[in-house]
Motif scaffolding. Structure first.
Motif, short mmCIF file in Angstrom:
data_model
loop_
_atom_site.label_atom_id
_atom_site.label_comp_id
_atom_site.label_asym_id
_atom_site.label_seq_id
_atom_site.Cartn_x
_atom_site.Cartn_y
_atom_site.Cartn_z
N CYS A 201 -10.47 -1.85 -3.43
CA CYS A 201 -9.76 -0.57 -3.28
C CYS A 201 -8.70 -0.67 -2.19
O CYS A 201 -7.58 -0.14 -2.35
N ALA A 202 -9.02 -1.34 -1.09
CA ALA A 202 -8.08 -1.45 0.02
C ALA A 202 -6.84 -2.26 -0.37
O ALA A 202 -5.71 -1.90 -0.03
N VAL A 203 -7.06 -3.37 -1.08
CA VAL A 203 -5.92 -4.20 -1.51
C VAL A 203 -5.03 -3.41 -2.48
O VAL A 203 -3.79 -3.40 -2.34
N ALA A 204 -5.66 -2.74 -3.46
CA ALA A 204 -4.88 -1.94 -4.41
C ALA A 204 -4.13 -0.81 -3.71
O ALA A 204 -2.98 -0.51 -4.03
N PHE A 205 -4.79 -0.20 -2.73
CA PHE A 205 -4.15 0.87 -1.95
C PHE A 205 -2.87 0.37 -1.30
O PHE A 205 -1.81 1.01 -1.39
N ARG A 206 -2.96 -0.77 -0.63
CA ARG A 206 -1.79 -1.29 0.10
C ARG A 206 -0.66 -1.69 -0.85
O ARG A 206 0.52 -1.53 -0.54
N LEU A 207 -1.02 -2.21 -2.02
CA LEU A 207 0.00 -2.63 -2.99
C LEU A 207 0.67 -1.43 -3.66
O LEU A 207 1.85 -1.49 -4.01
N LEU A 208 -0.10 -0.37 -3.85
CA LEU A 208 0.41 0.77 -4.61
C LEU A 208 1.12 1.83 -3.76
O LEU A 208 2.04 2.48 -4.23
N LEU A 209 0.69 2.00 -2.50
CA LEU A 209 1.21 3.11 -1.71
C LEU A 209 2.69 2.88 -1.37
O LEU A 209 3.03 1.90 -0.71
N PRO A 210 3.57 3.80 -1.78
CA PRO A 210 5.00 3.64 -1.47
C PRO A 210 5.27 3.72 0.03
O PRO A 210 4.55 4.41 0.77
N ALA A 211 6.29 3.04 0.46
CA ALA A 211 6.69 3.13 1.87
C ALA A 211 7.15 4.55 2.17
O ALA A 211 7.81 5.19 1.35
#
Length: 424
Positions: A201-211
């Motif tokens: 979940c954490a990896v997907a969160f970081r990849l998906l969350l826009p700057a």
């Protein structure tokens, strides 16, 4: 419990000023789905980790040869760590950015989550859980502030709802998954599985969350923060709401920390998987929290709090029965009453605070999780001393506190109205 949450998170930092609201994302716009799903996953990871040991306490007691009151510290330490650090984390997010704080918090928390199953002693396990709770404080301290800055006002409630849904799903699924896995392979493997899920979940969160596009860094300004906090703690109504949130969570934390011990004993003697599935009752709380607004519309805030307290009391008394269906019915009422009361109190905080709403909400959240820690510990001590009736007694005292505070608030409001009428 948002909350909660139930675990449900309070809006922290949502009052930050942001420029050009029309430029913010909205449903159907670029990045909205990615943003919403990323924060949903963050919510799942946060609350799956935070309560990962709660359904496993009987097994932890068995391995380390300790009483329920000792094992309960694996829950109390995590929620206590979050309670202590949510306000400082909200300040850090103002300086270093919401996404940076959330990413760092999740990275530390999931790393600790992979170390928890390796704990050689109860003391080390409790220490790791306390650090994990402190790390997780960065999520509720930053997530809704991020959404308030990046999402259009019309879509904000929906976006925050998805994050809160992630909290609920994480809290519930973490307990259910650990129950069934532990039944086959033990509590260490079960907690490890939650750790692996949280990493994904954490990896997907970081990849998906826009700057972020609208964040403006501010100063930490500890003096300003301290002045705002002092002002909130000097407000009698806010203090009553903080106390009500803490007392409701004392009931909830105590009941759900100890229920596993009761159901493993005669006459129930349920297997660990079934005990973990008991936490599906959380779905009732989702419904009661969502209808709390209508309840306030009919009864007023204090009337809604009386209704929530009465429902919780009925559930506590019903849970004393020796019949499993009646115990489950009691849990349904306790859960419904708690979530309704929490929703009423937490929303009233946002309406009451005229300035520094971020800090007002953070203080409520701190009180809420302090109540969770107190309920887990005191409820377990009472169970060790007097069985389930002892835990119920603690819960009834907490509800009595809610009712007493609400009566006092009703009287104070009446006197204030009379004073205004006299002055007029």
């Amino acid at each position: 419990m948002s909350p909660a949450s139930t675990g449900a998170s309070t809006i922290v930092g949502a009052d930050a000023s942001v420029p050009t609201p029309d430029a913010r994302v909205s449903p159907g716009g670029p990045g909205y789905r990615r943003m919403s799903f990323a924060l949903f996953l963050a919510g799942v990871a946060t609350f799956a980790l935070l309560y990962s040991t709660q359904a496993l306490l009987p097994l932890i007691s068995g391995e380390f040869g300790v009483a329920a009151s000792d094992a309960s510290w694996t829950v109390a330490a995590a929620t206590g760590g979050l309670a202590l650090f949510v306000l400082p984390m909200s300040a850090l997010s103002e300086r270093f950015g919401r996404r940076a704080v959330m990413t760092a918090s999740l990275a530390v928390a999931v790393t600790l989550g992979l170390l928890v199953p390796l704990a050689p002693s109860l003391g080390v396990l409790i220490a790791l859980r306390a650090l994990q709770g402190a790390a997780l404080a960065g999520l509720p301290a930053s997530a809704t502030a991020y959404l308030a800055e990046e999402v259009s006002p019309k879509a904000l409630v929906t976006a925050i709802g998805l994050f809160v849904a992630g909290n609920s799903v994480g809290g519930m699924s973490g307990r259910v998954i650990t129950g069934w896995v532990a039944q086959e392979w033990g509590w260490r493997i079960a907690v490890g599985v939650i750790g692996v899920i949280a990493v994904a979940c954490a990896v997907a969160f970081r990849l998906l969350l826009p700057a972020p596009k609208h964040f403006r860094a501010g100063s930490l300004r500890p003096r300003v923060l301290a002045r705002t906090v002092r002002a909130h703690l000097s407000d009698p109504l806010l203090c009553r709401l903080y106390a009500i949130g803490a007392l409701f969570m004392t009931v909830f934390g105590g009941v759900y920390t100890v229920i596993g011990y009761r159901l493993t004993e005669a006459p129930f003697s349920l297997p660990q998987g079934i005990i973990g599935s008991i936490f599906l009752v959380y779905l009732v709380g989702t419904v009661s929290a969502s209808t709390a607004g209508r309840l306030v519309g009919r009864l007023g805030r204090r009337g809604a709090l009386y209704a929530a307290g009465g429902t919780t009391t009925a559930g506590l008394l019903l849970s004393l029965a020796g019949s499993l269906p009646l115990v489950l019915a009691g849990l349904v009422l306790i859960t419904a009453g708690f979530f309704a009361g929490h929703a009423v109190a937490s929303s009233a905080v946002s309406k009451t605070a005229t300035h520094g709403r971020a800090q007002a909400s953070a203080l409520y959240q701190s009180a809420y999780y302090i109540g969770s820690s107190a309920g887990s510990t005191v409820g377990a001590i009472a169970f060790h001393a007097g069985g389930w009736a002892g835990t119920v007694g603690v819960g009834l005292l907490a509800v009595l506190g809610v009712v007493t505070i609400t009566v006092f608030g009703t009287r104070a409001a009446r006197l204030q109205r009379r004073g205004l009428a006299t002055a007029a």
